[in-house]
Design an enzyme around this catalytic site. Structure first.
Site, PDB file in Angstrom:
ATOM      1  N   GLU A 258       0.871  -1.172   0.000  1.00 34.67           N
ATOM      2  CA  GLU A 258       0.000   0.000   0.000  1.00 34.67           C
ATOM      3  C   GLU A 258       0.909   1.223   0.000  1.00 34.67           C
ATOM      4  O   GLU A 258       1.651   1.457   0.952  1.00 34.67           O
ATOM      5  CB  GLU A 258      -0.906  -0.011   1.227  1.00 34.67           C
ATOM      6  CG  GLU A 258      -1.996   1.036   1.188  1.00 34.67           C
ATOM      7  CD  GLU A 258      -2.897   0.989   2.416  1.00 34.67           C
ATOM      8  OE1 GLU A 258      -3.526   2.018   2.705  1.00 34.67           O
ATOM      9  OE2 GLU A 258      -2.953  -0.068   3.073  1.00 34.67           O
TER      10      GLU A 258
ATOM     11  N   ASP B 160      -5.340  10.234   8.639  1.00 32.13           N
ATOM     12  CA  ASP B 160      -4.066   9.750   9.163  1.00 32.13           C
ATOM     13  C   ASP B 160      -3.668  10.456  10.442  1.00 32.13           C
ATOM     14  O   ASP B 160      -3.933  11.649  10.635  1.00 32.13           O
ATOM     15  CB  ASP B 160      -2.969   9.934   8.106  1.00 32.13           C
ATOM     16  CG  ASP B 160      -3.182   9.041   6.906  1.00 32.13           C
ATOM     17  OD1 ASP B 160      -3.279   7.821   7.108  1.00 32.13           O
ATOM     18  OD2 ASP B 160      -3.274   9.553   5.778  1.00 32.13           O
TER      19      ASP B 160
END
Length: 266
Positions: free
Chosen positions: A49, A60
């Site tokens: 990824e 995030d």
């Protein structure tokens, strides 16, 4: 059959749990990013990824936010990411690559242009955090070009929407283990095992679990009920500050090696 589909079929046939590491493209150093990708595979990654640096990565936590900031400060953009994927493909034509990020860079680049260039480079899928299923018509050029759209589900996903996600899932369905940001420390496998088992019984694609996976112990626990585990923030944190290909490879092996062993141990 796509690379992603072939890899999950091979994992299922072998009775193995997939390992999907996340790294931010260009971090810790742009010069050695292709070497980093190969090091991930050498350490046992089944899929990669690859995070596209973005200035406002809302899903995030601080670790990946700072990694994006460092990469952007070094001038890393989408063109670099695609070039690194193409360079990686010169040696590795089997390991699937999912580009993870946000819609804005793709929209600026142009959907059709991005789709064609990403496929030509050798990317296999996209995970665009801020493009939910309900608004994914804009990604039709990507799907038409052959990129699989990886969808996200979470503990807060309502039953009707979960059913729609299970029906539409392509490549694999990414289950966020808790309602929060990447890297947070709230993983409780007891709370999610039943949920993931139910999702796997309905989803048309394998289910990978991420957010909060930090080490071999937590990865091993998830392996008992998921098709794959995704680990990102802890790896990105381990890589911070590395400046040579040798140091990067050593850090990757030191971190992912025990996780790969734990996943493969009955």
């Amino acid at each position: 059959m796509s690379r992603i589909d072939r890899r999950f079929a091979a994992l299922k046939a072998a009775g193995r749990t997939g390992l999907i590491p996340f790294v931010t493209a260009g971090d810790p150093t742009p010069e050695h990013h292709v070497a980093l990708m190969h090091a991930l595979v050498d350490a046992g990654a089944d899929l990669i990824e690859l995070g596209v640096p973005f200035s406002d990565p809302m899903a995030d936590g601080p670790v990946i936010q700072h990694a994006s900031e460092r990469a952007i400060a070094k001038g890393v953009g989408l063109a670099h990411v695609l070039a690194w994927v193409a360079a990686f493909r010169q040696r590795d034509d089997e390991t699937p690559i999912v580009l993870m990020g946000y819609l804005n860079p793709v929209e600026i680049h142009g959907y059709e242009r991005f789709a064609n260039e990403a496929v030509a480079a050798g990317a296999d899928g996209v995970l665009l955090v801020d493009c939910p299923l309900e608004e994914s018509a804009v990604l039709e050029p990507l799907r038409k070009a052959g990129l699989q759209q990886i969808l996200l589900a979470a503990p807060t996903t309502a039953p009707a929407r979960m059913a729609a996600l299970c029906e539409a899932a392509d490549g694999f369905l990414y289950y966020v283990s808790f309602a929060g940001i990447t890297g947070a420390g709230r993983l409780s496998t007891q709370d999610i095992a039943t949920r993931v088992a139910d999702i796997r019984s309905h989803a048309k694609a394998p289910v990978a679990v991420g957010f909060g996976v930090k080490d071999a112990q937590s990865a091993k626990a998830i392996a008992g009920f998921a098709d794959a585990v995704v680990i990102g923030s802890a790896l990105v944190e381990r890589l911070e500050g590395a400046t040579t290909a040798q140091d990067i490879a050593a850090r990757v092996q030191g971190f992912l090696g025990p996780i790969r062993t734990a996943l493969d141990t009955p």
